[in-house]
Enzyme design. Structure first.
Site, PDB file in Angstrom:
ATOM      1  N   MET A   1       0.881  -1.157   0.000  1.00  0.00           N
ATOM      2  CA  MET A   1       0.000   0.000   0.000  1.00  0.00           C
ATOM      3  C   MET A   1       0.923   1.213   0.000  1.00  0.00           C
ATOM      4  SD  MET A   1      -2.657   1.407   2.919  1.00  0.00           S
ATOM      5  CE  MET A   1      -3.615  -0.090   2.984  1.00  0.00           C
ATOM      6  N   SER A   2       0.824   2.040  -1.031  1.00  0.00           N
ATOM      7  CA  SER A   2       1.748   3.151  -1.179  1.00  0.00           C
ATOM      8  C   SER A   2       1.607   4.148  -0.032  1.00  0.00           C
ATOM      9  CB  SER A   2       1.509   3.864  -2.509  1.00  0.00           C
ATOM     10  OG  SER A   2       1.711   2.996  -3.596  1.00  0.00           O
ATOM     11  N   ALA A   3       2.637   4.939   0.170  1.00  0.00           N
ATOM     12  CA  ALA A   3       2.595   5.982   1.190  1.00  0.00           C
ATOM     13  C   ALA A   3       1.468   6.963   0.866  1.00  0.00           C
ATOM     14  CB  ALA A   3       3.926   6.719   1.246  1.00  0.00           C
TER      15      ALA A   3
END
Length: 426
Positions: free
Chosen positions: A77-79
């Protein structure tokens, strides 16, 4: 795992994260529109990251989702600040049809909030474990309307095309024809595109037969899998302690670098200084455009042993390098008399190491004179069989499906909107 108490504590964590994301995006030049901020404040991010604590879910950092059998990170899950930046780049409105390439669930829920009940979101991933997890999280958080598809994104997803927006949330080496074909005439692709080992999140719109960039942002994503995957060519030096990674175009005779680190290093210095905290996101892009043989240098010394490359006392090296025949050099800095101020230079190895180091230094000086702090480059994506003209201060990168042009405008032109990044750690 998340508990009821975690859920009760999530709202203030989410508000604090959103405030921090808004401040960071403002600093980067991508202020959050009200709908994007509202979506981030609403969606329970921690419920899409049940493997970690709510505090970790709401940190300005990635959340690991899956690693390969060899331990490589293949899904995250990207920043949240990078996700917000991409949403700003996309300019998504109510009623739009959106395809997300790279599924995790959370980003698709934000997209669903932005398109509203009249819109449609399709999220796809090649990994059935990832899509199964995304489906479960979306259902549990009240987004059953998002369609989740398990398929290779190289071919897009024709069933729900055309798309007003195609949002790519994995690192792409190329842009396959299917994405262009499935994009609405006035649509936009937001993609982390890798060019000579450097990734930029590009917002691209169609003009006639090609795509042109509206904005760029510094980012890092896990690499795409499947038919769109592309492996870098790695030339190992000093055992496996030092590697030169060539992403677009390889050395014609990589064995000419055998034993190069046994030579005496040569240094060259530019006279160009920066503070240690000053961002310079366009310098490696300029080096990649202007220097033949540009590559990324990696060092593998888990035990802290000497890798066999030098840096000045109090200085450091950077992972940006160039190789020319039997020699190579890499970007370095050294302290100056001013506190917190360093000077750019280069260290070279091989029979022509000094000349290669001087070539880096000369291009640092050009960057300092013409492009430091903007204007930044613009990008265009052309079909591989189409001519792609660029001005003298530019370059062409040929890939499987496309040619990418990087064009540097004359000094004094308004800067291309971009994200800044601080000097990276060694």
């Amino acid at each position: 795992m998340t508990t009821d108490n975690d859920g009760q504590n999530a709202a203030p964590l989410r508000d604090a994260m959103t405030t921090a994301v808004a401040a960071r995006c403002e600093e980067w030049g991508f202020p959050l529109p009200a709908p994007v901020e509202a979506a981030i404040r609403k969606v329970p991010r921690h419920l899409f990251a049940p493997e970690v604590t709510p505090e970790a879910a709401y940190a300005l950092d990635i959340v690991e989702v899956k690693r390969s059998q060899h331990g490589a990170l293949i899904s995250t899950m990207s920043a949240p600040d990078i996700q917000a930046m991409q949403l700003v780049q996309a300019d998504i409105g109510q009623g739009m049809r959106v395809l997300e390439v790279g599924s995790g669930g959370y980003f698709a829920s934000l997209l669903s909030e932005l398109v509203g009940p009249a819109g449609q979101v399709t999220t796809m991933d090649i990994d059935a474990d990832v899509t199964s997890r995304a489906r479960a999280c979306l259902d549990a958080t009240g987004y059953p309307q998002v369609q989740v598809v398990t398929a290779d994104a190289e071919h897009g997803w024709k069933d729900n095309a055309p798309y007003d927006r195609i949002m790519v949330t994995v690192g792409a080496w190329d842009i396959p024809p299917a994405w262009r074909e499935q994009l609405a005439k006035s649509g936009r692709i937001v993609v982390p595109l890798r060019m000579k080992g450097i990734t930029r999140s590009l917002a691209l719109e169609r003009i006639n037969d090609h795509l042109v960039s509206l904005s760029q942002g510094v980012c890092g994503f896990v690499k795409m899998q499947g038919a769109g995957a592309h492996d870098e060519h790695v030339r190992l030096l000093n055992g496996d302690k030092v590697g030169l990674r060539f992403d677009d175009g390889n050395l014609a005779e990589p064995r000419t670098l055998d034993g190069v680190l046994a030579s005496r290093p040569a240094a060259a210095w530019s006279g160009v200084t920066v503070t240690r905290a000053e961002p310079f996101p366009d310098l490696p892009l300029w080096m990649a455009t202007a220097l033949p043989g540009f590559c990324n240098m990696t060092v593998n010394t888990p035990g802290g042993e000497d890798p066999g490359i030098v840096s000045e006392a109090g200085g450091r090296w950077f992972p940006f390098a160039t190789a020319q025949d039997d020699s190579f050099a890499y970007l370095s800095i050294r302290p100056t008399a001013g506190e917190g101020i360093v000077e750019f230079g280069a260290h070279g190895y091989g029979p022509h190491g000094r000349e290669v180091a001087r070539a880096i230094v000369e291009h640092v000086q050009v960057w300092d004179r013409d492009y430091r702090g903007g204007p930044g480059p613009s990008f265009a994506v052309w079909p591989v069989d189409a001519p792609a003209d660029v001005p003298p201060a530019g370059g062409v990168i040929t890939k499987q499906h496309t040619r990418i042009t990087i064009s540097w405008p004359d000094a004094g032109t308004p800067p291309h909107r971009q994200v800044a990044s601080p000097i990276p750690s060694q």
